[in-house]
Scaffold this active site. Structure first.
Site, PDB file in Angstrom:
ATOM      1  N   ASP A  94      13.344  -3.180  -5.904  1.00  0.00           N
ATOM      2  CA  ASP A  94      13.748  -4.125  -4.862  1.00  0.00           C
ATOM      3  C   ASP A  94      14.418  -5.307  -5.565  1.00  0.00           C
ATOM      4  O   ASP A  94      13.851  -6.393  -5.692  1.00  0.00           O
ATOM      5  CB  ASP A  94      12.530  -4.543  -4.051  1.00  0.00           C
ATOM      6  CG  ASP A  94      11.882  -3.325  -3.394  1.00  0.00           C
ATOM      7  OD1 ASP A  94      12.431  -2.841  -2.397  1.00  0.00           O
ATOM      8  OD2 ASP A  94      10.864  -2.841  -3.911  1.00  0.00           O
ATOM      9  N   SER A 113       7.555   4.247  -0.785  1.00  0.00           N
ATOM     10  CA  SER A 113       6.611   4.682   0.252  1.00  0.00           C
ATOM     11  C   SER A 113       7.369   5.319   1.401  1.00  0.00           C
ATOM     12  O   SER A 113       6.864   6.211   2.084  1.00  0.00           O
ATOM     13  CB  SER A 113       5.807   3.488   0.758  1.00  0.00           C
ATOM     14  OG  SER A 113       5.238   2.786  -0.336  1.00  0.00           O
ATOM     15  N   HIS A 149       4.256   1.661  -8.012  1.00  0.00           N
ATOM     16  CA  HIS A 149       3.252   0.596  -7.919  1.00  0.00           C
ATOM     17  C   HIS A 149       2.308   0.648  -9.131  1.00  0.00           C
ATOM     18  O   HIS A 149       1.969  -0.375  -9.716  1.00  0.00           O
ATOM     19  CB  HIS A 149       2.395   0.773  -6.659  1.00  0.00           C
ATOM     20  CG  HIS A 149       3.138   0.703  -5.364  1.00  0.00           C
ATOM     21  ND1 HIS A 149       3.306   1.794  -4.542  1.00  0.00           N
ATOM     22  CD2 HIS A 149       3.756  -0.334  -4.740  1.00  0.00           C
ATOM     23  CE1 HIS A 149       3.976   1.425  -3.460  1.00  0.00           C
ATOM     24  NE2 HIS A 149       4.274   0.148  -3.560  1.00  0.00           N
ATOM     25  N   HIS A 176       2.252   4.552  -5.040  1.00  0.00           N
ATOM     26  CA  HIS A 176       2.807   5.666  -5.821  1.00  0.00           C
ATOM     27  C   HIS A 176       2.931   5.227  -7.269  1.00  0.00           C
ATOM     28  O   HIS A 176       2.532   4.098  -7.614  1.00  0.00           O
ATOM     29  CB  HIS A 176       4.148   6.114  -5.220  1.00  0.00           C
ATOM     30  CG  HIS A 176       5.113   4.993  -4.990  1.00  0.00           C
ATOM     31  ND1 HIS A 176       5.612   4.211  -6.013  1.00  0.00           N
ATOM     32  CD2 HIS A 176       5.661   4.486  -3.847  1.00  0.00           C
ATOM     33  CE1 HIS A 176       6.443   3.308  -5.515  1.00  0.00           C
ATOM     34  NE2 HIS A 176       6.476   3.438  -4.192  1.00  0.00           N
ATOM     35  N   GLY A 235       0.809  -1.214   0.000  1.00  0.00           N
ATOM     36  CA  GLY A 235       0.000   0.000   0.000  1.00  0.00           C
ATOM     37  C   GLY A 235       0.840   1.261   0.000  1.00  0.00           C
ATOM     38  O   GLY A 235       2.022   1.225  -0.343  1.00  0.00           O
TER      39      GLY A 235
HETATM   40  P1  AMP Z   1       6.059  -2.377  -1.647  1.00  0.00           P
HETATM   41  O1  AMP Z   1       4.689  -1.782  -1.515  1.00  0.00           O
HETATM   42  O2  AMP Z   1       7.162  -1.474  -1.220  1.00  0.00           O
HETATM   43  O3  AMP Z   1       6.140  -3.758  -1.051  1.00  0.00           O
HETATM   44  O4  AMP Z   1       6.282  -2.575  -3.200  1.00  0.00           O
HETATM   45  C1  AMP Z   1       5.370  -3.332  -3.979  1.00  0.00           C
HETATM   46  C2  AMP Z   1       5.966  -3.552  -5.343  1.00  0.00           C
HETATM   47  O5  AMP Z   1       6.201  -2.301  -5.983  1.00  0.00           O
HETATM   48  C3  AMP Z   1       7.319  -4.276  -5.297  1.00  0.00           C
HETATM   49  O6  AMP Z   1       7.381  -5.224  -6.349  1.00  0.00           O
HETATM   50  C4  AMP Z   1       8.288  -3.149  -5.501  1.00  0.00           C
HETATM   51  O7  AMP Z   1       9.511  -3.575  -6.078  1.00  0.00           O
HETATM   52  C5  AMP Z   1       7.524  -2.253  -6.452  1.00  0.00           C
HETATM   53  N1  AMP Z   1       8.053  -0.882  -6.422  1.00  0.00           N
HETATM   54  C6  AMP Z   1       8.309  -0.130  -5.323  1.00  0.00           C
HETATM   55  N2  AMP Z   1       8.855   1.057  -5.683  1.00  0.00           N
HETATM   56  C7  AMP Z   1       8.956   1.043  -7.043  1.00  0.00           C
HETATM   57  C8  AMP Z   1       9.457   1.962  -8.015  1.00  0.00           C
HETATM   58  N3  AMP Z   1       9.954   3.147  -7.664  1.00  0.00           N
HETATM   59  N4  AMP Z   1       9.398   1.614  -9.319  1.00  0.00           N
HETATM   60  C9  AMP Z   1       8.894   0.401  -9.684  1.00  0.00           C
HETATM   61  N5  AMP Z   1       8.402  -0.512  -8.815  1.00  0.00           N
HETATM   62  C10 AMP Z   1       8.438  -0.203  -7.509  1.00  0.00           C
END
Ligand code: AMP
Length: 280
Positions: free
Chosen positions: A147, A183, A34, A31, A28
């Site tokens: 990541d 985030s 996501h 941005h 969640g």
């Molecule tokens: P998170 O909510 O941080 O667990 O991220 C969810 C998914 O979004 C993961 O696969 C992250 O690698 C991806 N993600 C997070 N930040 C970015 C970004 N700046 N660009 C592309 N994908 C992202």
């Protein structure tokens, strides 16, 4: 768009979902990073499922689980806008009932970098993503290169355990000044936000040196270190130049490599990476 909070509701909706299914797992506070994954999923799948779950088991003691930003209303509005079909946002006890007592663990890939800095982190990630794959049974799962280690660990889990899902990696979305969207950027004060731009600058400096022909890993890491050290608000966690597949440290870059960093800015820990590839 349907919001599902229980496993029973999700199973029912999944059974009724038409055609191919794309899953975007998130915590969640959505941005554009996501949303770029959601758009890829939307373009390829008949049914798009986004999960929103701040997974307690991937946070260590003293990490930011409690203060991790939760913005459910805005997240749902953004996902509706993107034409998402199903949002799975369960409470913690739905995923981890009191008697929950199993883990999924990937081996050597999880012992370095983030795994070394955050013991148990990847066990939490692989366990929850294995559960999400079992629940959603997606054809494709979309994950960010941002990541980088997580993407590789989950690819390995899917391969080793024969999950019937294709893992699609997607490029890192960045702010105009190069900072990778995260985030956790919300935690930064204006001064820290300015200081954080040292991260993409340091990676870009190494890319430039690589482009000029430097292949020695130590020299390339030194370029990153010099840049990061020049920013008083930045504290280096690690700088790693590793084989893109095995994540083993390199002496020379002869094939595809991942240059990754963890940097503490104030109380916020940020990670970023780029891929270096000779002849690419
Ligand atoms: P998170 O909510 O941080 O667990 O991220 C969810 C998914 O979004 C993961 O696969 C992250 O690698 C991806 N993600 C997070 N930040 C970015 C970004 N700046 N660009 C592309 N994908 C992202």
């Amino acid at each position: 768009m349907r919001l599902l909070k229980s496993i029973a509701e999700l199973r029912e909706a999944r059974a009724a979902a038409p055609g191919s299914v794309g899953l975007v797992p998130t915590m969640g506070c959505l941005h554009e990073g996501h949303l770029s994954l959601v758009r890829l999923a939307r373009a390829k799948s008949d049914t798009v499922v986004v999960s929103i779950f701040v997974n307690p088991t991937q946070f260590g003691p003293g990490e930011d689980f409690e203060r991790y930003p939760r913005t459910m209303e805005a997240d749902l509005a953004a996902l509706e806008q993107e034409g998402v079909d199903l949002v799975f946002a369960p409470p913690v006890h739905e995923i981890y009932p009191d008697d929950f007592d199993s883990v999924v663990e990937v081996g050597s890939l999880t012992r370095r970098l983030e795994g070394e800095a955050r013991p148990g982190h990847f066990r939490g990630v692989t366990t929850v993503v294995a559960k999400l794959i079992n629940l959603v049974q997606p054809d494709r799962m979309y994950m960010g290169e941002k990541d980088g280690q997580q993407l590789r660990v989950l690819r390995k889990m899917v391969k080793d355990l024969n999950f019937a899902v294709e893992v699609v990696g997607a490029p890192t979305i960045r702010e105009a000044d190069g900072l990778a969207l995260s985030s956790r950027n919300r935690y930064l004060t204006p001064e820290e936000r300015r200081a954080a731009t040292v991260i993409p600058r340091a990676l870009a400096a190494a890319r430039e040196r690589f482009g000029a022909g430097e292949r020695d890993a130590r020299s390339l890491c030194e370029v990153v270190r010099a840049q990061l050290s020049a920013e008083p608000l930045a504290q280096i966690g690690y700088i790693s130049l590793a084989d893109s597949e095995t994540l083993e440290d390199l002496e020379r870059v002869d094939g595809r490599a991942m240059l990754s960093v963890a940097v503490q800015i104030g109380s916020t820990r940020l990670i970023d990476n780029i891929v270096l590839e000779p002849g690419a």
